[in-house]
Design an enzyme around this catalytic site. Structure first.
Site, short mmCIF file in Angstrom:
data_model
loop_
_atom_site.label_atom_id
_atom_site.label_comp_id
_atom_site.label_asym_id
_atom_site.label_seq_id
_atom_site.Cartn_x
_atom_site.Cartn_y
_atom_site.Cartn_z
N HIS A 1 70.69 -35.24 43.27
CA HIS A 1 71.45 -33.99 43.24
C HIS A 1 72.87 -34.19 42.72
O HIS A 1 73.44 -33.31 42.08
CB HIS A 1 71.47 -33.36 44.64
CG HIS A 1 70.25 -32.53 44.88
ND1 HIS A 1 69.70 -32.35 46.13
CD2 HIS A 1 69.48 -31.84 44.02
CE1 HIS A 1 68.64 -31.57 46.02
NE2 HIS A 1 68.48 -31.25 44.76
N ARG B 1 57.03 -18.63 22.17
CA ARG B 1 55.71 -19.27 22.21
C ARG B 1 54.99 -18.77 23.47
O ARG B 1 55.47 -19.00 24.57
CB ARG B 1 55.87 -20.78 22.25
CG ARG B 1 56.42 -21.40 20.98
CD ARG B 1 56.55 -22.92 21.14
NE ARG B 1 56.70 -23.62 19.88
CZ ARG B 1 57.86 -24.11 19.42
NH1 ARG B 1 58.96 -23.95 20.12
NH2 ARG B 1 57.90 -24.75 18.28
N ARG C 1 55.07 -14.71 19.26
CA ARG C 1 53.95 -15.27 18.50
C ARG C 1 52.68 -15.13 19.34
O ARG C 1 52.67 -15.48 20.52
CB ARG C 1 54.21 -16.75 18.20
CG ARG C 1 53.03 -17.40 17.51
CD ARG C 1 53.34 -18.80 17.09
NE ARG C 1 53.35 -19.72 18.21
CZ ARG C 1 53.69 -21.00 18.09
NH1 ARG C 1 54.06 -21.48 16.92
NH2 ARG C 1 53.66 -21.80 19.13
N GLU D 1 52.73 -21.59 7.72
CA GLU D 1 52.68 -22.99 8.16
C GLU D 1 51.44 -23.71 7.64
O GLU D 1 51.18 -24.84 8.01
CB GLU D 1 52.80 -23.09 9.69
CG GLU D 1 51.84 -22.22 10.46
CD GLU D 1 52.06 -22.26 11.97
OE1 GLU D 1 52.82 -23.10 12.45
OE2 GLU D 1 51.41 -21.46 12.66
N ASN E 1 57.22 -27.26 11.26
CA ASN E 1 56.58 -28.39 11.96
C ASN E 1 55.15 -28.57 11.47
O ASN E 1 54.73 -29.67 11.10
CB ASN E 1 56.57 -28.14 13.48
CG ASN E 1 57.92 -27.79 14.03
OD1 ASN E 1 58.94 -28.08 13.40
ND2 ASN E 1 57.97 -27.16 15.18
N ASP E 2 54.40 -27.46 11.47
CA ASP E 2 53.03 -27.57 10.98
C ASP E 2 52.98 -27.62 9.46
O ASP E 2 52.18 -28.35 8.89
CB ASP E 2 52.19 -26.38 11.48
CG ASP E 2 51.67 -26.65 12.89
OD1 ASP E 2 51.27 -27.80 13.15
OD2 ASP E 2 51.69 -25.73 13.73
N ARG F 1 51.43 -34.60 12.74
CA ARG F 1 52.78 -34.58 13.32
C ARG F 1 52.89 -35.38 14.60
O ARG F 1 54.00 -35.65 15.08
CB ARG F 1 53.25 -33.13 13.53
CG ARG F 1 52.52 -32.36 14.58
CD ARG F 1 52.77 -30.85 14.47
NE ARG F 1 53.65 -30.33 15.51
CZ ARG F 1 53.87 -29.05 15.74
NH1 ARG F 1 53.28 -28.12 14.99
NH2 ARG F 1 54.66 -28.65 16.69
N CYS G 1 61.26 -20.89 11.91
CA CYS G 1 61.33 -21.20 13.34
C CYS G 1 60.89 -22.63 13.65
O CYS G 1 60.79 -23.00 14.80
CB CYS G 1 60.50 -20.20 14.14
SG CYS G 1 58.77 -20.22 13.68
#
Ligand code: PEP
Ligand code: MG
Length: 658
Positions: free
Chosen positions: A305, A412, A448, A546, A569-570, A580, A617
C-alpha cells in the site's frame, strides 16, 4: 444451498474486492461460506477471504444457510461473475479508487549506470521518478509483548480494554475517512485497513488470548503476528504485502491500549526523503505528502500500500531494502532513483548534479505537457486533429478524461464479454455503452463490435480448433455467423446511441459484403426495437482497416461507410505476414516498414478522396516519431492509450507551427 462459479474479479479477491464481497455478504442474515477446493471460510471476514487466496478464473462455491440464502447466493455469485455490475455510482466510485498501475520500466537512463564509484543500495523499484533531498528518518519505537499473566478477576476488565482499543482505532480510521482532503485512492487503502481493524478473525483471536489470561497488548501482537505470518507465507506478492497492513493495524491497537500517540510525520521538512523500516499505509496517507520528495523503506514491495500511495501522488519510492535501511539512519542527504530502486546515501557532487538535472528535466516535461490537456490540436489549415483514447472498460474513463481525451477512438468490447461466464445480456451491454457515451458526450465514442477468435475464446461461443486462428473465424466473420451474439450487441448500441455520440466500427473486415450484411442486421434490429417501442437512434458505421484486403478495396469501402480507423497492430502483422505475438519475427513486425506505411497512405488517400474521416487506433497512433507523417497523409483522428495523449497533442500542435 450452494452454487459454484468461475471468479471473474480482476486479480481475484484481493483487498478491495474482498472488502466489497464481505460488505455484500454482511447484508444477509444467512451464514455464508466461500469454498475453494476443499477449504471453506466465512464470507463475512475479509482477512479469511484474502487468506483463501482466490484468484481470477478459479472455481469457487458459495454456500449459504438461512432465511435469505437464495438472495445471498444470487448477489454473491453475481458479484463474482461481474464485479462491475451495479449502480453507476458504485462503478464510478470503484473507478475513482482504481489503483495506479505498478511502475513500468522507465525510458530514462537509470542513475547508477552513469555514476561509478558512488555508494549504492538497491531496493525494489516501487514508484518511478528521481528525488534528492535531506534524509528524514521515521523509526518509531517497537512495541514489545508485555507477556503479563492475568489473574482470573483481571480478565474481564482487560477484555473490556481490548474492546475499547479496537473501537478507538476504528473511530480514528473513520475520522480519517471523513476528512474531505483525502485522495480517493488513499481512502480505498484506509478503508481496507479499517476492514482489518474490524475483522472478526482478528478481534476473536485477540479476545481468545485475553480470555486465556494474556495481557491485551501481548494478545494483539500475538494475534496480528499470526495472521501476518499467514499472509507472508502465501504464494502471491500482493497478499504477502498485506502482512505489513495487519502489523500496522496491530500497532495502532497497541498504542490505543497504552494510551500513547504514535510518532507522526508532521515535522517532515519540505523536499525530504522519508526513510523508514516499515511505515504503515495509514501513517503515510495522513502525512503531509506534498512535502515528501521520496520514500525509502526496509519493508514492502511494488504492490504494498505504501507503493500504491507513492505512485498515486507521484512520489518516487524504493522499498524492500531490508536491514540495510538501518545504515541510513545517520545519513544527511539521499538520492533516490525510483525507476531502478537504487538509493545513493550522501551522494557525491557529480551524482547530486546528475539527479538535479534529471529531476529538472522530468518536471519540466510533465508541467509543459499539462498545458496541452485542453488544447484542441489543429493542422496548419485549421482542421482539428482529434486525439482520442483507446479504452477497454468503464474504469478507464476518468484517466482518459484527466489526460484530455477528445472522445474514445476505440472501445474494445471483448473485456465485457470475457468478464462474464455467460454472454452479457443486451441490457447489460446497453448500460455499459450508455455510460461510456454519456461520460464523453458530445465527443464521439467509437465502439468496436466484438473482435474475438479462437486464440481468445469466451464462454457462450464454441470456437473450432484452427490451424491459424489469426486467419480464421474471428471478428466480423464470427459475428455474422452468430446473429444470436451479434444482434444483442447491435441492439444495445442502437439503444445507447440515444444518450451520446456513439459510432460503431467493425473489426477484421476483408470484404464489402461484410459491411452490407451488418447494415441489414442493423436495420433489422432497428425495426424490431421500433415494434417493441424501445428508444433507439442510428449511429455512424465505420470499419477498421487492418487486413491487406481492406486496404486494397479501401476506395470501394469508403463509399459504404462513414469512417475508417486504421488498426496498425493487425495491419502490420498481416501486411508483413509476421505474427504479432511471435518474438522470433518481431523484427519484421514493424509498422515503420515501407510496406506498412504505404498501406496506411493508400487507405488514408481512399478515405480522404471519398470525404470520410480517417483515424487510427493501433499502437502507432501514439508514436510522436510517426504522428507528423500520419497527419501529413491526411489522418484526422488518432486514438491511443491515455498516457500518450498530452504528448501527442503537443506533437500535433507543434506541427501546425511549422
Ligand atoms: C489493431 O489491430 O491495430 C487494433 C487496434 O486492434 P487490436 O489491437 O485490438 O487487435
Ligand atoms: Mg486488430
Amino acid at each position: 444451498m450452494e452454487r459454484s462459479t468461475i471468479v471473474r474479479v480482476h486479480d481475484g479477491l484481493h483487498a478491495r474486492p474482498a472488502t466489497r464481497f464481505v460488505k455484500l455478504a454482511k447484508g444477509f442474515e444467512s451464514d455464508i461460506e466461500l469454498i475453494k477446493m476443499d477449504k471453506s471460510v466465512s464470507a463475512k471476514s475479509s482477512v479469511k477471504l484474502m487468506l483463501l487466496g482466490v484468484k481470477e478464473n478459479e472455481e469457487v462455491t458459495v454456500r449459504a444457510t438461512g432465511a435469505d440464502e437464495i438472495e445471498a447466493i444470487e448477489a454473491l455469485i453475481g458479484y463474482l461473475e461481474d464485479p462491475h455490475a451495479g449502480t453507476a455510482d458504485e462503478a464510478s466510485a470503484e473507478a475513482r479508487a482504481a489503483e495506479p498501475a505498478a511502475p513500468v520500466k522507465s525510458t530514462v537512463a537509470s542513475a547508477d549506470t552513469i555514476i561509478p564509484g558512488t555508494r549504492k543500495i538497491r531496493g525494489v523499484a516501487a514508484s518511478e521518478g528521481f528525488a534528492i533531498g535531506p534524509a528524514f528518518g521515521f523509526f518509531p519505537a517497537e512495541i514489545k509483548q508485555e507477556n503479563r499473566l492475568l489473574s482470573q478477576d483481571e480478565i474481564s476488565a482487560e477484555a473490556g480494554r481490548l474492546t475499547q482499543a479496537f473501537a478507538t482505532v476504528q473511530r480514528r480510521m473513520d475520522a480519517s475517512l471523513d476528512a474531505t482532503d483525502l485522495a480517493e485512492s488513499d481512502r480505498g487503502i484506509i478503508a481496507a485497513l479499517k476492514d482489518i481493524a474490524c475483522d472478526d478473525e482478528l478481534t476473536r483471536a485477540a479476545e481468545a488470548l485475553v480470555k486465556d489470561g494474556m495481557d491485551a497488548v501481548s494478545a494483539v501482537i500475538g494475534a496480528t503476528s499470526r495472521i501476518a505470518a499467514d499472509f507472508a507465507s502465501m504464494d502471491d506478492p500482493y497478499l504477502n504485502a498485506r502482512a505489513d497492513d495487519v502489523n500496522a493495524v496491530g500497532r495502532q491497537i497497541c498504542l490505543a491500549l497504552l494510551g500513547q500517540d504514535d510518532a507522526n510525520l508532521d515535522a517532515i521538512p519540505s523536499g525530504a526523503i522519508l526513510i523508514a523500516d516499515d511505515i504503515g499505509a495509514w501513517d503515510l496517507a495522513r502525512a503531509p505528502l506534498n512535502r515528501i520528495a521520496g520514500v525509502i523503506c526496509g519493508h514492502g514491495g511494488a504492490t504494498s500500500h505504501v507503493a500504491i500511495i507513492a505512485r498515486a501522488h507521484g512520489i518516487p519510492a524504493a522499498l524492500g531494502l531490508g536491514p540495510s535501511i538501518h545504515d541510513l539512519q545517520e545519513v544527511k542527504t539521499i538520492a533516490l532513483d525510483g525507476n531502478s530502486g537504487d538509493v545513493f546515501p550522501d551522494p557525491d557532487q557529480s551524482t547530486a548534479d546528475r539527479f538535479h538535472a534529471q529531476i529538472g528535466a522530468e518536471e519540466t516535461e510533465r508541467q509543459a505537457l499539462k498545458a496541452y490537456k485542453n488544447i484542441i490540436p489543429k493542422r496548419a489549415d485549421g482542421t482539428i486533429i482529434e486525439i482520442a483514447a483507446n479504452l477497454g472498460s468503464l474504469e478507464e474513463i476518468e484517466t482518459a478524461q484527466e489526460a484530455g481525451a477528445m472522445g474514445v477512438g476505440l472501445f474494445r468490447t471483448e473485456l465485457l464479454f470475457m468478464r462474464h461466464i455467460h454472454l452479457p445480456s443486451e441490457d447489460l451491454q446497453t448500460e455499459t455503452y450508455m455510460k461510456l457515451a454519456t461520460a464523453f458526450a458530445p465527443d464521439p465514442v467509437i465502439v468496436r463490435t466484438l473482435d474475438i477468435g479462437g486464440d481468445k475464446p469466451i464462454s457462450g461461443i464454441d470456437f473450432p480448433d484452427e490451424e491459424n486462428p489469426f486467419l480464421g473465424w474471428r471478428g466480423i466473420r464470427m459475428c455474422l455467423d452468430r446473429p444470436d451474439v451479434f444482434k444483442p450487441q447491435l441492439r444495445a448500441l442502437l439503444r445507447a446511441a440515444v444518450h451520446g455520440n456513439i459510432k460503431v466500427m467493425l473489426p477484421m473486415v476483408s470484404d464489402i459484403g461484410e459491411v452490407r450484411a451488418t447494415r441489414r442486421l442493423i436495420d433489422e434490429c432497428a425495426a424490431e426495437l421500433a415494434v417493441e417501442g424501445k428508444d433507439h437512434r442510428q449511429f455512424d458505421l465505420g470499419v477498421m482497416v487492418e487486413t491487406p484486403a481492406a486496404v486494397m478495396i479501401a476506395p470501394m469501402l469508403a463509399k459504404e461507410v462513414a469512417f475508417f480507423s486504421i488498426g496498425t497492430n493487425d495491419l502490420t502483422q498481416y501486411i508483413m505476414a509476421a505474427d504479432r505475438l511471435n518474438p522470433t519475427v518481431a523484427k519484421l513486425n514493424d509498422v515503420t516498414h515501407p510496406a506498412v506505411m504505404a498501406a496506411i497512405e493508400l487507405t488514408t488517400k481512399a478515405g480522404v478522396d471519398a470525404g470520410i474521416m480517417v483515424g487510427m487506433c493501433g499502437e502507432a497512433a501514439g508514436r510522436v516519431d510517426l504522428i507528423p507523417a500520419f497527419v501529413k497523409m491526411g489522418l484526422t483522428e488518432l486514438s491511443m492509450s491515455p498516457s500518450s495523449i498530452q504528448r501527442a497533442k503537443k506533437c500535433v500542435s507543434e506541427l501546425a507551427l511549422g
